[in-house]
Enzyme design. Structure first.
Site: not given
Ligand SMILES: NC(=O)c1ccc[n+]([C@@H]2O[C@H](COP(=O)([O-])OP(=O)(O)OC[C@H]3O[C@@H](n4cnc5c(N)ncnc54)[C@H](OP(=O)(O)O)[C@@H]3O)[C@@H](O)[C@H]2O)c1
Length: 334
Positions: A14, A110-112, A139, A143, A166, A182
């Site tokens: 979150h 993710s789109s990857c 990665y 997924k 997404p 990004h």
């Molecule tokens: N950002 C994009 O452009 C994008 C695009 C497409 C899809 N997505 C997908 O959306 C999802 C979230 O991405 P995001 O961009 O929101 O990533 P993010 O900002 O890095 O957030 C990921 C979250 O997961 C937590 N986390 C990681 N390892 C953990 C663990 N072992 N235990 C508990 N919490 C953990 C992190 O906490 P800490 O930071 O404290 O480690 C952080 O709060 C991913 O699956 C990603 O592939 C993202």
């Protein structure tokens, strides 16, 4: 059963870009029982801890937005960590959800996951039809295993788990770190730095011709909740037994890196010229999601790109001023 504000909803991750948007959206919609744990409070790679947490909290709905996420450099340097941690996080959360009888789970990918040379726009059916982009293969494979796990649980245990893919996201809380950012935050930071320096030009890596799709994280969150709040008949139509339970989330529109750089210049007030350094790599020529499956359900994004980018820039101005003041940013690198 559809999700309503009376249900207990767990957001994994979150504090991330996606998870924080989900939290805002749930709060705005009046959800009263939102369950969260920071990484420090609950390490999702720890299966016994995850099982104990689910047994105690008994969430009815799960938004799985926790993942080990990073840029090309991080993926290249720590491929084993990306594969292992993502497999563990998603397997533990999905398994604990199954054991504790979660009604619906949304797994964020993710789109990857789509092939490197995927036809454009990318349809859900193109999953596993060609080789993956090598830079983030571990990665992407993790997924894909998550999508497969959702599908397998649905068939074996009758669960209702959906995987949402997404497109590229931007939004509040995005990283402006040059190593890990990004494309949009990188361009905003570069244009902001160039304006503050009074530089006559701003250099952008590559030819400027690759096209990218961008979705605001609040729009993504809105789509995720839309999916979890739909009636069973609609939700179940997304969970066929003969195909992965997969849905793309995006705008269905893209723009060139040149147009994006021009937008960054406009938003930051950089009056100079853009210079494109074609000696630097361009990356994939086009990455656009086919969003007809989601559109057919009646959802569409609400935040126009320029409006969303302006809001992100306004919110990040102090941070960017600080970066500039500590002079850690050469204005000619992406
Ligand atoms: N950002 C994009 O452009 C994008 C695009 C497409 C899809 N997505 C997908 O959306 C999802 C979230 O991405 P995001 O961009 O929101 O990533 P993010 O900002 O890095 O957030 C990921 C979250 O997961 C937590 N986390 C990681 N390892 C953990 C663990 N072992 N235990 C508990 N919490 C953990 C992190 O906490 P800490 O930071 O404290 O480690 C952080 O709060 C991913 O699956 C990603 O592939 C993202």
């Amino acid at each position: 059963m559809r999700m309503t504000p009376d249900h207990r909803v767990y957001i994994a991750g979150h504090r991330g870009l996606v998870g924080s948007a989900l939290l805002r959206s749930l709060q705005q919609r009046g959800y009263r029982h939102i369950i969260t744990r920071t990484h420090a409070e609950l390490d999702l790679t720890d299966a016994p801890a995850v099982n104990a947490f689910f047994a105690t909290e008994q969430p009815g709905f799960v938004l799985l937005a926790a993942a080990k996420v990073g840029g090309i450099l991080a993926n290249h340097t720590y491929p084993a960590d990306f594969l292992r941690e993502n497999l563990l996080i998603q397997t533990n959360v999905i398994e604990a959800s199954r054991r504790s009888g979660v009604q619906r789970l949304l797994f964020l990918g993710s789109s990857c996951i789509y092939p490197k040379l995927c036809p454009q726009p990318m349809r859900e059916e193109y999953l596993l039809t060609g080789p993956l982009e090598p830079t983030n293969r571990p990665y992407a494979l993790a997924k894909i295993a998550g999508v497969e796990m959702c599908w397998a649980c649905n068939r074996q245990f009758g669960t209702r788990y959906l995987a949402a893919m997404p497109t590229n996201l931007y939004g509040p809380g995005d990283s402006f770190d040059l190593q890990n950012s990004h494309v949009l935050p990188a361009l905003l930071r570069k244009a902001d730095t160039a304006r503050r320096n009074g530089d006559p030009t701003m250099t952008v890596w590559g030819s400027g011709t690759p096209r990218r799709e961008l979705l605001h994280s609040d729009d993504l969150a809105d789509a995720c909740l839309f999916l979890l709040e739909t009636d069973d008949a609609v939700f179940d139509s997304l969970l066929p037994t003969d195909a992965p339970p997969l849905i793309n989330i995006g705008t269905g529109e893209d723009l060139s890196i040149r147009e994006l750089a021009e937008l960054a210049a406009r938003v930051t007030g950089f009056p100079g010229d853009l210079v494109f350094d074609a000696s630097k790599p361009d990356g994939t020529p086009r990455k656009l999601m086919d969003v007809s499956r989601l559109r057919a359900l009646g959802w569409q994004p609400r935040i126009p790109l320029e409006e969303g980018v302006r809001a992100v820039y306004e919110a990040a101005k102090d941070q960017l001023a600080q970066f500039w003041a500590t002079a850690r940013t050469p204005s000619d690198s992406n």
